[in-house]
Design an enzyme around this catalytic site. Structure first.
Site, PDB file in Angstrom:
ATOM      1  N   TYR A  90      -7.803  34.232 -22.070  1.00 28.33           N
ATOM      2  CA  TYR A  90      -7.159  34.262 -20.757  1.00 28.33           C
ATOM      3  C   TYR A  90      -7.464  32.961 -20.028  1.00 28.33           C
ATOM      4  O   TYR A  90      -8.620  32.566 -19.905  1.00 28.33           O
ATOM      5  CB  TYR A  90      -7.685  35.456 -19.953  1.00 28.33           C
ATOM      6  CG  TYR A  90      -7.101  35.583 -18.564  1.00 28.33           C
ATOM      7  CD1 TYR A  90      -5.791  36.018 -18.385  1.00 28.33           C
ATOM      8  CD2 TYR A  90      -7.859  35.282 -17.436  1.00 28.33           C
ATOM      9  CE1 TYR A  90      -5.251  36.155 -17.111  1.00 28.33           C
ATOM     10  CE2 TYR A  90      -7.327  35.412 -16.160  1.00 28.33           C
ATOM     11  CZ  TYR A  90      -6.027  35.850 -15.998  1.00 28.33           C
ATOM     12  OH  TYR A  90      -5.493  35.987 -14.750  1.00 28.33           O
TER      13      TYR A  90
ATOM     14  N   ASP B 136     -11.750  25.737 -22.018  1.00 30.11           N
ATOM     15  CA  ASP B 136     -11.734  26.492 -20.761  1.00 30.11           C
ATOM     16  C   ASP B 136     -13.137  27.052 -20.568  1.00 30.11           C
ATOM     17  O   ASP B 136     -13.503  28.078 -21.135  1.00 30.11           O
ATOM     18  CB  ASP B 136     -10.696  27.607 -20.835  1.00 30.11           C
ATOM     19  CG  ASP B 136     -10.636  28.446 -19.557  1.00 30.11           C
ATOM     20  OD1 ASP B 136     -11.518  28.275 -18.692  1.00 30.11           O
ATOM     21  OD2 ASP B 136      -9.714  29.277 -19.445  1.00 30.11           O
TER      22      ASP B 136
ATOM     23  N   LYS C   8     -16.194  29.502 -11.233  1.00 30.75           N
ATOM     24  CA  LYS C   8     -17.241  30.504 -11.104  1.00 30.75           C
ATOM     25  C   LYS C   8     -18.583  29.911 -10.679  1.00 30.75           C
ATOM     26  O   LYS C   8     -18.849  29.751  -9.500  1.00 30.75           O
ATOM     27  CB  LYS C   8     -17.352  31.308 -12.400  1.00 30.75           C
ATOM     28  CG  LYS C   8     -16.065  32.070 -12.752  1.00 30.75           C
ATOM     29  CD  LYS C   8     -16.223  32.998 -13.923  1.00 30.75           C
ATOM     30  CE  LYS C   8     -14.922  33.649 -14.337  1.00 30.75           C
ATOM     31  NZ  LYS C   8     -14.341  34.573 -13.359  1.00 30.75           N
TER      32      LYS C   8
END
Length: 478
Positions: free
Chosen positions: A195, A290, A318
């Site tokens: 994702y 990623d 994050k």
């Protein structure tokens, strides 16, 4: 294999290994004290379950469903895959969360990854309070952007220049456009179950909430947006080689989670990342990691430092925002100088580099620089996963699991799990029962079999032992 736990220190998949126990072996003279502690823990768990109620959450969620689609602002929070009542949280501190009914939980979601030093850290909050006195957003450059950028560049092997944005999705959107601009090619390879945010080109065989809800490719995404997106199973080098053979000179790059966290925790096989790096170089394509999830979590330099593989570009998020909205993408200077205003590839953001996110990120990264940080995360996470999988095996369940430092996962399947197809063999109905049982025992995991879990520096040995005790109880019941 059932009950197997992978400590993926060598990049291994979900196969059998051992882990160092967090607690030192006690002498026989302390055995009575240990037994008393276990009895008290069991009584505490029973009392907690007896008093467990979600009445206020039910009332609040009933209102929310009339205000927001599905009652939430991010799909996985709606508990669709685990059933039961979504929980409305009230406060967080350290490794714990409290809902509006007053229930307390040991938290292994960590705001989906950012809370690596613990929730509402006192030093971070104090720094934010000082920064807020000067304002929350300038819409102009501030010195804090320089500080965090320098910290990121010094830490992450692939990053020589960095652009701050506001989310992981935004970072992946920017890096995809950049890869295409730099190479002059349009096709991109992603992996099934990985994702990279909800931008149109990535919603092809995606993980995270898409996998959780069992959705097909999202309605509203035009065919043209995904036509240039090619997919392959994670950990399958031959599939990637075939894509390059069939699309010679057309592939701009490969984007992947170096450790998958959005189909559950899935580690790369030995040599997979090396092979991908080799293939991209041979085909004049870019390798994009990623690291929104793995950045500063697997090591201070992220997965690329941990595995010793340097991509051309990387995305972050994050952890680098310390719990505030943030994202970033960066890489080789010659590539990054394509980004406006230095170059012609346009990307902008109103709140990019805002002083609050920069402050939280700076103070979070400072804490992570302290000696022993990642050794501690590895120690507690290893004991947690080993304890849960051992408990599952003892109760007769097929389970496997794995972890690296402060990131982990387990599946209700024999394993090993090397890709999304393997992950889908997991007994999701059993996971749902386990999940709801753990909530009643005061443990909060991600509400999906297809999401990784996270530990933090705030998690204590007591947290880990309480969680394992709760898991033993619930796994015997389901």
């Amino acid at each position: 294999m059932a009950g197997a736990v992978a400590r993926v220190g060598l990049g291994l998949g979900l196969s059998c290994s051992t882990t160092t126990k967090l607690s030192q072996r006690r002498s026989s003279s302390s055995s009575k004290t240990t037994r008393r502690c276990c009895v008290n823990m069991a009584i505490s768990l029973d009392e907690k379950k007896k008093n467990y109620t979600l009445q206020k959450s039910e009332e609040a969620f009933a209102v929310a469903k009339n205000l927001m689609p599905g009652g939430v602002n991010s799909p996985v929070r709606a508990f669709k895959s685990v059933g039961g009542q979504p929980i409305i949280m009230d406060s967080v501190k350290g490794s714990h969360m409290w809902d509006i009914d007053g229930n307390e939980y040991i938290d292994y979601v960590g705001s989906w990854g950012p809370a690596i030093i613990g929730h509402a850290d006192d030093e971070v909050l104090a720094a934010l309070a000082e920064t807020m006195k000067k304002g929350t957003s300038f819409g102009a450059p501030c010195l804090l952007e320089n500080v965090l950028a320098e910290m990121v560049i010094s830490a992450v092997p692939s990053i020589e220049m960095v652009r701050m944005v506001n989310s992981g999705t935004e970072a992946c959107m920017g890096v995809l456009r950049l890869a295409r601009a730099f190479t002059g090619k349009e096709r991109i390879i992603k992996f099934e179950g990985c994702y990279h945010g909800h931008a149109d080109p990535f919603l092809v065989k995606a993980g995270s909430g898409v996998a959780t809800l069992g959705l097909p490719d999202s309605p509203g995404v035009p065919k043209g947006a995904t036509y240039e997106t090619l997919t392959a199973p994670y950990n399958d080098i031959s599939a990637v080689e075939k894509l390059f053979e069939n699309n010679k000179g057309e592939i701009a790059g490969i984007i992947l989670e170096p450790v998958v966290g959005n189909s559950g925790f899935i580690a790369p096989k030995p040599e997979f990342l090396n092979a991908i790096r080799k293939i991209t170089k041979e085909n004049d394509a870019l390798l994009i990691f990623d690291e929104v999830m793995t950045g500063f979590r697997l090591s201070y330099g992220g997965a690329q430092e941990y595995f010793g593989i340097t991509p051309d570009l990387a995305t972050l998020g994050k952890v680098i925002g310390g719990g505030l909205p943030v994202g970033a993408y960066g890489g080789r200077r010659e590539i990054m100088e394509m980004v406006a205003p230095a170059g012609p590839m346009y990307q902008a953001g109103t709140l990019s580099g805002n002083p609050l996110a920069m402050t939280a990120g700076i103070h979070t990264l400072k804490r992570l620089q302290k000696p022993g940080t990642y050794e501690y995360l590895d120690k507690i996470t290893g004991e947690l996963v080993q304890g849960i999988v051992d408990a599952g095996k003892k109760a007769g369940h097929a389970m496997c699991g794995g972890y690296i430092r402060g990131m982990f996962g387990f599946f209700f399947t024999e394993g090993p799990v090397y890709n999304f197809e393997d992950a889908k063999k997991s007994d999701t109905a059993k996971f749902a029962r386990f999940y709801r049982g753990m909530l009643e025992e005061g443990v909060y995991f991600a509400p999906s079999q297809f999401e990784a879990g996270f530990t933090s520096l705030a998690h204590t040995p007591e947290d880990i032992q309480k969680t394992i005790a709760a898991a033993e109880k619930v796994l015997q019941q389901i």
